[in-house]
Motif scaffolding. Sequence first.
Motif, PDB file in Angstrom:
ATOM      1  N   LEU A 281     -10.955  -3.138  -4.546  1.00  0.00           N
ATOM      2  CA  LEU A 281      -9.680  -3.804  -4.316  1.00  0.00           C
ATOM      3  C   LEU A 281      -9.812  -4.857  -3.223  1.00  0.00           C
ATOM      4  O   LEU A 281     -10.315  -4.573  -2.148  1.00  0.00           O
ATOM      5  N   ASP A 282      -9.349  -6.068  -3.495  1.00  0.00           N
ATOM      6  CA  ASP A 282      -9.301  -7.100  -2.470  1.00  0.00           C
ATOM      7  C   ASP A 282      -8.205  -6.735  -1.476  1.00  0.00           C
ATOM      8  O   ASP A 282      -7.073  -6.475  -1.860  1.00  0.00           O
ATOM      9  N   GLU A 283      -8.560  -6.720  -0.188  1.00  0.00           N
ATOM     10  CA  GLU A 283      -7.617  -6.217   0.813  1.00  0.00           C
ATOM     11  C   GLU A 283      -6.382  -7.087   0.980  1.00  0.00           C
ATOM     12  O   GLU A 283      -5.325  -6.608   1.360  1.00  0.00           O
ATOM     13  N   VAL A 284      -6.515  -8.385   0.751  1.00  0.00           N
ATOM     14  CA  VAL A 284      -5.398  -9.283   1.018  1.00  0.00           C
ATOM     15  C   VAL A 284      -4.516  -9.488  -0.213  1.00  0.00           C
ATOM     16  O   VAL A 284      -3.308  -9.347  -0.154  1.00  0.00           O
ATOM     17  N   TYR A 285      -5.130  -9.783  -1.352  1.00  0.00           N
ATOM     18  CA  TYR A 285      -4.329 -10.109  -2.526  1.00  0.00           C
ATOM     19  C   TYR A 285      -4.151  -8.939  -3.480  1.00  0.00           C
ATOM     20  O   TYR A 285      -3.387  -9.020  -4.431  1.00  0.00           O
ATOM     21  N   GLY A 286      -4.895  -7.871  -3.244  1.00  0.00           N
ATOM     22  CA  GLY A 286      -4.739  -6.706  -4.103  1.00  0.00           C
ATOM     23  C   GLY A 286      -5.330  -6.877  -5.486  1.00  0.00           C
ATOM     24  O   GLY A 286      -5.042  -6.102  -6.383  1.00  0.00           O
ATOM     25  N   SER A 287      -6.167  -7.899  -5.661  1.00  0.00           N
ATOM     26  CA  SER A 287      -6.763  -8.066  -6.992  1.00  0.00           C
ATOM     27  C   SER A 287      -8.063  -7.260  -7.084  1.00  0.00           C
ATOM     28  O   SER A 287      -8.670  -6.915  -6.074  1.00  0.00           O
TER      29      SER A 287
END
Lengths: 328, 500
Positions: free
Chosen positions: B181-187
Amino acid sequence: MKKIVKAACLAACSGGLVLGASVSTASANEWPTNDVRLVVPYAPGGTTDVLSRRVADLLQDELDANVVVENRPGAGSTVATGRLARGGRDVDHTILMASPGHTIGAAIYPDLAYDPVKDFVFLQNLIDIPNVMVVPADSPFDSVNDFVEAAREQGMTFSHSGVGSSIHMSGELFKTLTETNMTAVPFAGSGAALPALLGGDVDVSFENMPTVLSHIRSGDLRALAVTSAERSEYLPDVPTLAEIGEYNLDQFVTTAWFGLIAHESFPQEAQDAMSEALASVMKREEFLDFAEQLGAEPGQVGGEAFKEFIAQEVERWQEVAEQAGISQ
Amino acid sequence: MEMFSEVLELFLSLDNFIAIALGVVIGVVVGSIPGLTATMAVALALPFTFSMQPVAAILLLVGIYKGGMYGGSITAILIRTPGSPASACTLLDGYPMAQQGHAKKALKTALYSSVIADFISNIALIFFAAYLAKIALNFGAPEFFWLICFSLTIIISLASGSMIKGLLAALMGILLSLVGLDEVYGSQRLTFGNYSLMDSISFIPLLIGLFAIPEIIEFYRKKALPHIKAKASGVGMTLAELKRCLKSIIRGSLIGVVIGAIPGTGATAAAFISYSDARRRSPNRDNFGKGEVEGVAAAEAGNNGVAGATLIPLLSLGIPGDVITAIILGAFMVHGLTPGPIMFQENLTLIYALFVGIMFSSLVLLVVGSGAIKYFSLIADIPKSILFPIVLMFCVYGAYAVNNDTFDVWLMLGFGVLGYIFNRAAIPAAPFLIGFILGPMFEDNLRRSLLIGHNDLSIFVRGPITWFFIAITVGSILLAIYRFVSARRQLRRDTTQEAS
């Protein structure tokens, strides 16, 4: 060589003990006929885990059966929930501790293989923890109104404990409703997020009550509002966001809720036995004391009403996630 | 004086002593089993503490924590399988020592340096908590960013042999750490729709696969049973060796204390930083990674130095620095206590009773650890043809136990093959590990800093802490270049001398 075998056996035995080997003590009741498995969809140590272990402990007395807690972390609770939805052998003796991750997860994880509402029966909402809108002690803002006005002029930052947490989504909801200019700053858990707030690196946060209560009391943080429908008995002087009456905030009511759910095929007699047992658990002093320590209110809804609440939450977070451009 | 007697009264109960002893024993045993971490043991023990007195309850959990921290090193040394992530660094020298017939020496070194580091960490907790907590609060994302940059320079000292191969391994580690999971965008990044990868690649299966499996493959490939001449367990650590390592142990402990006091860095990073620091300073630099006593001492001092210090932000600020302290925070709350400044005003006696217990736990660790070594070191004498199938079973079990997920078992075996390829190609595994651990921290803190600073780069030089870390990062790189150049020059001089 004998010694070695002895040592190895010792190690293996103690390993088994620690893992909590379970022996069935099921009585003559109709249900449960087996050990009850309480699945925690998060790693050991968080609020969900601690609450589950406390509830399992009390439930054990009420059901007169072993309640075994099993952690199955992964992808913001969706791994364990997906597995429960798939059903399987022990599905009539498996319950799961759901939390906002259940509804938010449905909004932000792509291609979930289950329906967060239809695939489950909803047993009982156990506790609700309000979030608190907090600013550092040296922040120039004394009220929500001050803050919103300033945030419309200049960019503000809010910290949160991870994408899709109730803290994060509260911030996004606030941003959308008040049409302010706010940037989310992610941290790995509330423990890591808190120093940034205390040190003034971020402007505001919508933290869970238990995380910030002692800091509000010691004066290191200032509470501007709580996010629950009613004022919290722990912070009686702090208004609710809905009370502000402006900036569409009357629509802002959200809590971190925790409740037990099961597979949709969970038998009726089991549902009845569980509701009875949970009603007794929630009256017990140990449970109420524990809820108080968390700054939580005992949950109000069970059964169909709980299900309806979940359906509304899923819809709401889907909208917020879409507007915030999170995943999907 | 009245306070003193109250504290003693609160501490001197049989329950407390039993709690500490039991905690340390559980910790050492659980910590030594691959896949079972101290974190799990603390979480599982939590419900049992609900009905205990608060002091005994907390001491039980702290005991497990400390025991687990040491216990992880036992299997790291004996079978190259780190029992917990923090002991991955211990095996770099611990396992070669065991191979050379010094298993007991390695285990004793790990124990003594653990106990000394633990003691220093406790002293820091008791006397400097308030001061260190203040530093921790000044540690924002930009400060973290530079701390990680500095930590990344330790790859240089861990890349034994070829620098290119070391950097290659580190980059591979960073690449794999991007999964999830990308921590900033949640992608989702590089998960290919696989739910087991959405939280990133699990660390423990990676560790077990990378270190334990290659040994097993190598053994069966050669199909040669090593002829055991003498008892491989060997003798313990000598006083002279302890004296030689003492400086590294103390420095490692202090590194552990500072890292432990800052929430969110962790014992694994502390162990590697301490190890590379010791290597950089040691006259036996070239022996590191080949079975150097000082290497084991520095690694264990680093990770145990963290143990007491992680309680600093917890007790003084109410901030849990890692998962274990988060659980301990839960235990406090169950007993109606809220760690933080207010607890120091309202429950001072209890805090001091806890401190006495925590100091006492170092002593218990020494006793329990010595007992454990007596039995565990026998493992070194087991013929490999019997030992390795058992180790393989533990590897599978350990990889599965973390998330109860069979995918992790495949992952572990996959990393086993990768580890084997690394061994054959002489690519060091340690930089790979550092890349995997520090990569995400580097990225997250970089992006976090930019978000906090509204994309203004001046946030990276905002105060003395950032300046300090920038200076030592640059210094560390310059030192490495200087050593590299002078080694080259020396080599050239040697060859020309030979030629003439």
